[in-house]
Motif scaffolding. Sequence first.
Motif, PDB file in Angstrom:
ATOM      1  N   TYR A  30       8.667   0.628  -5.412  1.00  0.00           N
ATOM      2  CA  TYR A  30       7.828  -0.167  -4.515  1.00  0.00           C
ATOM      3  C   TYR A  30       8.282  -1.625  -4.457  1.00  0.00           C
ATOM      4  O   TYR A  30       8.332  -2.222  -3.382  1.00  0.00           O
ATOM      5  CB  TYR A  30       6.358  -0.110  -4.927  1.00  0.00           C
ATOM      6  CG  TYR A  30       5.777   1.273  -4.904  1.00  0.00           C
ATOM      7  CD1 TYR A  30       5.901   2.087  -3.782  1.00  0.00           C
ATOM      8  CD2 TYR A  30       5.099   1.778  -5.995  1.00  0.00           C
ATOM      9  CE1 TYR A  30       5.361   3.368  -3.759  1.00  0.00           C
ATOM     10  CE2 TYR A  30       4.553   3.051  -5.986  1.00  0.00           C
ATOM     11  CZ  TYR A  30       4.690   3.837  -4.871  1.00  0.00           C
ATOM     12  OH  TYR A  30       4.162   5.104  -4.849  1.00  0.00           O
ATOM     13  N   TRP A  83       2.176   1.730 -11.206  1.00  0.00           N
ATOM     14  CA  TRP A  83       3.034   2.079 -10.077  1.00  0.00           C
ATOM     15  C   TRP A  83       4.463   1.576 -10.251  1.00  0.00           C
ATOM     16  O   TRP A  83       5.293   1.747  -9.367  1.00  0.00           O
ATOM     17  CB  TRP A  83       2.439   1.531  -8.777  1.00  0.00           C
ATOM     18  CG  TRP A  83       1.084   2.093  -8.522  1.00  0.00           C
ATOM     19  CD1 TRP A  83       0.783   3.268  -7.886  1.00  0.00           C
ATOM     20  CD2 TRP A  83      -0.163   1.537  -8.914  1.00  0.00           C
ATOM     21  NE1 TRP A  83      -0.564   3.467  -7.860  1.00  0.00           N
ATOM     22  CE2 TRP A  83      -1.181   2.407  -8.490  1.00  0.00           C
ATOM     23  CE3 TRP A  83      -0.537   0.369  -9.587  1.00  0.00           C
ATOM     24  CZ2 TRP A  83      -2.533   2.155  -8.710  1.00  0.00           C
ATOM     25  CZ3 TRP A  83      -1.881   0.123  -9.814  1.00  0.00           C
ATOM     26  CH2 TRP A  83      -2.859   1.011  -9.368  1.00  0.00           C
ATOM     27  N   GLN A 129       0.838  -1.193   0.000  1.00  0.00           N
ATOM     28  CA  GLN A 129       0.000   0.000   0.000  1.00  0.00           C
ATOM     29  C   GLN A 129       0.874   1.245   0.000  1.00  0.00           C
ATOM     30  O   GLN A 129       1.914   1.297   0.661  1.00  0.00           O
ATOM     31  CB  GLN A 129      -0.883   0.005   1.253  1.00  0.00           C
ATOM     32  CG  GLN A 129      -1.818   1.192   1.336  1.00  0.00           C
ATOM     33  CD  GLN A 129      -2.614   1.186   2.625  1.00  0.00           C
ATOM     34  OE1 GLN A 129      -2.084   0.925   3.693  1.00  0.00           O
ATOM     35  NE2 GLN A 129      -3.895   1.475   2.513  1.00  0.00           N
ATOM     36  N   HIS A 130       0.430   2.238  -0.753  1.00  0.00           N
ATOM     37  CA  HIS A 130       1.076   3.557  -0.752  1.00  0.00           C
ATOM     38  C   HIS A 130      -0.029   4.604  -0.759  1.00  0.00           C
ATOM     39  O   HIS A 130      -0.906   4.577  -1.634  1.00  0.00           O
ATOM     40  CB  HIS A 130       1.981   3.727  -1.964  1.00  0.00           C
ATOM     41  CG  HIS A 130       2.608   5.074  -2.028  1.00  0.00           C
ATOM     42  ND1 HIS A 130       3.635   5.448  -1.199  1.00  0.00           N
ATOM     43  CD2 HIS A 130       2.326   6.148  -2.797  1.00  0.00           C
ATOM     44  CE1 HIS A 130       3.967   6.699  -1.464  1.00  0.00           C
ATOM     45  NE2 HIS A 130       3.192   7.141  -2.430  1.00  0.00           N
ATOM     46  N   ASP A 131       0.017   5.519   0.194  1.00  0.00           N
ATOM     47  CA  ASP A 131      -0.991   6.591   0.284  1.00  0.00           C
ATOM     48  C   ASP A 131      -2.416   6.049   0.181  1.00  0.00           C
ATOM     49  O   ASP A 131      -3.208   6.498  -0.645  1.00  0.00           O
ATOM     50  CB  ASP A 131      -0.759   7.646  -0.800  1.00  0.00           C
ATOM     51  CG  ASP A 131       0.487   8.472  -0.558  1.00  0.00           C
ATOM     52  OD1 ASP A 131       0.968   8.510   0.586  1.00  0.00           O
ATOM     53  OD2 ASP A 131       0.977   9.075  -1.532  1.00  0.00           O
TER      54      ASP A 131
END
Length: 147
Positions: free
Chosen positions: A92, A87, A59-61
């Motif tokens: 990541y 992404w 997960q990011h933001d």
Amino acid sequence: MLPLKVEYAAQMAKVLADPALYTFIGGEPPSVERIEARYKRQLEGPGRPDEHWLNWVIQHDDELVGYVQASVTGSTAEIAWVIGTDWQGRGYAKEAAQGLVAWLNAQGMQRIIAHVHPDHAASAAVTTAAGLTRTDELDDGEYLWTT
């Protein structure tokens, strides 16, 4: 990284929807229902006492961007990761793979293995950054990388 939950299936279907994502790993974009069924199986585990499956979404933001996983048998772990096309190139996969390898090493893993297609330069770079070294051994057309 968040522990895998079946509830993530709908979000992950969007992350995994680009057919280009399957160029090196094979397959095709899965439906929400297929992901739900897969996540249920993964959460149940392999049903063998000497093997464990470890699965996280990345997960990011507040947005899911991919996943990382390990299949652990004894003191050996086979790892994999997938980052959605939108992404990729943002670090990541590198961060997740490095974190996973560090965690597995702290758990006493003696060998960590990743399978990387010979033409997948981005995955080779991630695998190198995670501390694995390419061997000359091919398994189903992919090089084995190990610690």
